[in-house]
Design an enzyme around this catalytic site. Structure first.
Site, PDB file in Angstrom:
ATOM      1  N   ASP A  64       0.862  -1.181   0.000  1.00  0.00           N
ATOM      2  CA  ASP A  64       0.000   0.000   0.000  1.00  0.00           C
ATOM      3  C   ASP A  64       0.895   1.226   0.000  1.00  0.00           C
ATOM      4  OD1 ASP A  64       0.058   1.046   3.069  1.00  0.00           O
ATOM      5  OD2 ASP A  64      -0.102  -1.140   3.076  1.00  0.00           O
ATOM      6  N   ASP A 153      -9.412   3.026   6.115  1.00  0.00           N
ATOM      7  CA  ASP A 153      -8.304   2.998   7.072  1.00  0.00           C
ATOM      8  C   ASP A 153      -8.753   3.766   8.312  1.00  0.00           C
ATOM      9  OD1 ASP A 153      -5.990   3.341   8.533  1.00  0.00           O
ATOM     10  OD2 ASP A 153      -4.896   4.427   6.977  1.00  0.00           O
ATOM     11  N   GLU A 155      -7.862   4.271  12.334  1.00  0.00           N
ATOM     12  CA  GLU A 155      -6.819   4.003  13.324  1.00  0.00           C
ATOM     13  C   GLU A 155      -6.694   5.187  14.266  1.00  0.00           C
ATOM     14  OE1 GLU A 155      -2.685   4.611  11.488  1.00  0.00           O
ATOM     15  OE2 GLU A 155      -3.868   3.924   9.747  1.00  0.00           O
TER      16      GLU A 155
END
Length: 265
Positions: A64, A153, A155
């Site tokens: 990625d 994503d 986090e």
């Protein structure tokens, strides 16, 4: 009567003013956070990136990337065995990756399966708003056999409190809103990238996503450890932040034909 301590006090006060002014004038965060960057900061790394991995099934190598990698020689990546890439497209509703077009279309041109990911900032806007921004700026899905499902994503907060000031219930609702909107726009459930520790802290280890959303998790060790609740298996493993390929090193948990099946929905 003179005060010998006064000059020191005045100097200290002046330094505090200068420091505060410098902070006020500092450039704002550019919004370009790499996948897993905050997890690495908070949780650390469990092993050197060079340690070999163990796996129970065939693994398909990939990576990625974000704007930090800039323009990439994708033919060289393919020559080294890279089979897929996820490219950062957006963050919140204020940032788009300036290298997205070269990275995304270049990977496709070199024969890599490709997908886009969004870095969530849940306290800045709703899940639906960020999903729309993502889909409108690279996060769409095509039934071309080469496009992987969109990815979220989510986090640790790079701007403040780990869970963005949201309660666990509010965070679960935010992720549902993002996922539901992506499904409505693309007909695909987004892959969720997160760590077990963050997911436990910020969603209460909610088990309501495993039935539909593929799981992608970082762990720089010889195994991934315990998965978040609701997921019986791992789809993608981010196992290092550097290595053979540009950006983070990943492995799809299966052979290439299963990766193609994921792309095909």
């Amino acid at each position: 009567m003179s005060n010998p301590g006064r000059p020191v006090v005045l100097l200290s006060a002046l330094l505090l003013v200068v420091a505060a002014q410098a902070t006020a004038n500092a450039a704002p965060d550019d919004g370009d956070h790499e996948m897993g960057s905050q997890i690495a900061l908070v949780e650390g790394r469990a092993m050197p990136a060079s340690q070999p991995l163990t796996a129970q099934v065939a693994q398909t190598p990939g990576m990625d990337v974000s704007s930090h990698q800039g323009n990439i020689d994708w033919k060289a990546v393919a020559g080294k065995g890279g089979k897929f890439v996820y490219v950062k497209a957006t963050e919140a509703t204020t940032y788009t990756n300036p290298s997205f077009a070269q990275q995304y279309t270049g990977a496709f041109g070199a024969g890599l399966l490709h997908g886009a990911y969004h870095f969530a900032v849940p306290n800045q806007s709703s899940g639906q708003a960020q999903a729309d921004y993502f889909v409108d700026h690279g996060g769409a899905w095509s039934r071309d056999g080469m496009t992987l499902p969109p990815a979220l994503d989510i986090e640790y907060n790079p701007y403040g409190a780990n869970c963005y000031g949201l309660s666990q219930a509010a965070m679960v609702a935010w992720v549902h809103a993002f996922s539901d909107r992506v499904v409505a726009r693309t007909k695909r459930y987004p892959t969720i990238y997160t760590s077990t520790k963050w997911w436990t802290q910020c969603t209460g280890n909610n088990g309501g996503f495993g039935a539909n959303n593929p799981l992608w998790t970082p762990f720089y060790g010889s195994s991934v450890g315990a998965l978040p609740a609701g997921w019986g298996f791992l789809t993608i493993w981010q196992y290092a932040d550097k290595g053979t390929f540009p950006g983070d090193q990943d492995r799809f948990n299966g052979a290439y034909d299963r990766l193609k099946a994921l792309a095909n929905g």
